[in-house]
Motif scaffolding. Sequence first.
Motif: not given
Lengths: 788, 152
Positions: A508, A18, A208, B133-141, A720, A262, A681, A685, B97-98, B143
């Motif tokens: 985002g 990005r 957030i 906390y991250c509300r956007c990414t679901g954390y996978q990226h 997760f 969201f 993803h 989540a 990140l988003q 990690v």
Amino acid sequence: MATTTPVLPKLVGQRVKRREDPRLIQGLASYVDDIKVAGMQYLAFKRSDVAHGRITRIDTTAAAAMDGVEAVFTGAQIAEIVPPMPIGTPFPSPAHHAVAVDVVRYAGEPVAVVVARDRYVARDAADAIVVSYERLPAVVDLEQAMTGKPAVIHKDFANNLAVALVPGGTGVGADYSVDDTAINKAFAAAEVVISQRMVNQRLAPTAIEGRGVLAHYEPGRGTMTIWSSTQNPHILRTMIAAMNGLGQDQVRAIAPEVGGGFGAKINIYGEEYVAAAISKKLGVPIKWVEDRSEAFVATTHGRDILGYIDLAAKRDGTVLGLKLRLIADIGAYNMLLTAAIPTLTMLMANATYNIPAIRVTLTEVFTNKTPTDAYRGAGRPEATYFVERAMDMLARELNMDPADLRRKNFIQPYQFPFATQMGAVYDSGDYEKCMDLALKNAKWKELKAERDAAKAKGRLVGIGMAMYVEVCGLGPSSSLPTGGWEHSGVTIERDGRITATTGASPHGQGNETTFGQMLADQFGVPLEHVTILHGDTSIVKQGIGTFGSRSQAVGGTALHLAGGKVKAKMAKFAAALLEANEDDLVFENGRVFVKGAPASGKSFAEVAAYAYVPVPLPPGLEPGLSDEAFFEPANNTYPFGCHISMLEIDRETGEPKLLKLIAVDDAGNLINPLIVEGQIHGGLAQGIGQAMIEEVVYNSDGQLVTGSFMDYAIPRAIDFPRFELDFTCTPTPVNPLGAKGVGEAGTLGSTPCIVAAAVDALSEFGVKHIDMMLRPEKLWRIIHGGKS
Amino acid sequence: MAQISITVNGKVRKADVEPRLLLTHFLREQLNLTGTHLGCDTSQCGACTVLIDGRSAKSCTIFAVQADGAAVTTIEGLAKDGQLHALQTAFWEEHGLQCGYCTPGMILSAVDLLQKNPKPSEQQIREGISGNYCRCTGYQHIVNAVQRAARG
Ligand code: FES
Ligand code: FES
């Protein structure tokens, strides 16, 4: 000297990293609270600590006397400068003041406002305001509320019914006339009927970055600039202008960097109106930034729909009919889209199946809670959840594999475009192919064997699957009060670089990258030569905004069309310059040339320069290379997918753990798979969060119990497993990109597939359905037979 | 008012502050280092994470006066000589990140994590960033990004 032209790769469809990120990873981006204007004052709101009550006295003396306090306003004083807030749906609605005037209707509703020199003083002063209330009974229980008990919240809305009852589906006419023949016949022929009450619980969106606004009215110019953490600056501009007696030309709305939305940042909020009006009244810039505890009460919630579902079928699994009674708890007031969200649940009740007869009714009810509005998925996850839960229960009842049951009832590829019983026209789809890929990726057979082996050892392991179809790419203008188009402008600058604007205002989603990829390909130029601008109404001429998974399908198409117009004109200039036929020209590798003869051409920059100093000017052309397009989609898009999960519940503690989540999504053509995966993803989540740990809870007094991150659980990284994603691709015919939209997808299939897995894990206890969230205590009680 | 002296991103900063001023607000409002974000008021989200004497800390949970004499690194001070830190690069490469709001805090937590445990397992990474906390990414990226940085 021979020059070699670098060959530029095609970017659409590539995992391009990005362009937004360099500023974000270095702390160089500007979110609304990072912006300062000289002379800026801060707002703080005094909020009601009762859920329902009549204000008997407000004492602002101590607050007004504090050092650094500029002004204090009560609700009555605010009402003089801020009219009741408009909504964006055609339903009747009670007057809603930005700051309560006499009655408060939810805990957290503003009752007074302080303006002070900094946020600490503003907060101190708000705390120093003393408000007395005559308490009224709090309306908390949804089904009790519908009987007008224990109180009626808005006097013109008997029994607290915001929307009394809207019927939809088979046999319901455009005038809401109802013919029950088909639905009665379906249920009369049923060999099995599944009936279940289900709750799709209330959630807090919790971006957030909370909300924030900075309003700056300049009295000398008579203009207003308003920065806000919003998903749709153009709608904000429209509303701020109307509410402040200004023209839209006199208001500039800016969505700076926005830290997630969201759905909760679609609505235009009272705090925005109040900041703008006070700035205009006092002639000073006004900033307000939400605290997290404030966000839990002051930012709209999502979901909160109760469903009574009946599913009629034959014993071979053929679905005959569906009845769904929806009752939405919308909280204390109608916000911008509140009343419309549950109508999307109605619209999508047809799910992915051939169902001969469907009847849905919808009732919306006021309660003494924070108002609801859009939250990622907005109405469609609810529909998916209700129907997929019922399908899962049917499979269990018939002792059928849940995938086989789906397969038996799918709408088939040849049936598209498919007119549903609910009035939608699904654009394209191949549900079976998508499900088969998911089953293959999940190794469904082996997964079942794995579950059985674990169960044989006494472990509580379950698997679940769900299909979804959602409505995205909103939408034709007939479906949105703002208009459903999107706008884009494309300019080739004099040096051959490209500036483009989009009304799709990202927070985002990475539009600077995806839209850049598209233009780079369209013009055959390097991505670095393209700049995408958004979020500022003085730069982006028109726009609607980003919601309903629309930015690519609608905004991306507008960009593509605007680019096409400019390219056609540029080809005319190039044709004149090259003495060639414009139809023979190729734009590639930073050059424009006659097909097959790259050496003969001109650089992109040379053609651009010529267009701005056109000597000679080709006949019939104006100088310059700049154009715009509005794209009005003829239909929505209908992406779909299949989600599969495996979950284990601790027999001792009832604690569930998600072991696997396999998703196959079909969003049509993808511009940037890396970004798409990120969107999936994030949606997963939030869906998993809803299924397992998130729930807004009120006590019987209407007090929010889950008012901070200490009590409201949003998922952390440890919650997760690694998600396993894959895609099928069924392009949409609705737009030339074939792209359907993907922002919300993850929230749809995840909830029913996880609850199905939990029910499967607990099958030995005879449980048929469990309401979300999967609170360990609830599961423990099932395991221990209700005994504690 | 209290006199403080804090070394921020290598530069000594002296100031007179209200004793109740949060370190976050000192950084953001007085030094204009707005890369440090606020996401909650209960010390949970980690958006405000900075390094204090090399260890990650939630700057919303300490007063500026408590950081007197300390060395603070914010996200703005992480890149050195125009070179991004390995974690910054990794977050970029892996699409970690988003909206970017959690990102400065997330990166600084990951810096601390990798200092303590240069070769963490996936589970250790997930645990290590659970205060963010991250509300956007679901954390996978995210990690993936930490794994990439750990690989070097
Ligand atoms: S702002 Fe510091 S932990 Fe949330
Ligand atoms: S990227 Fe938006 S909160 Fe993490």
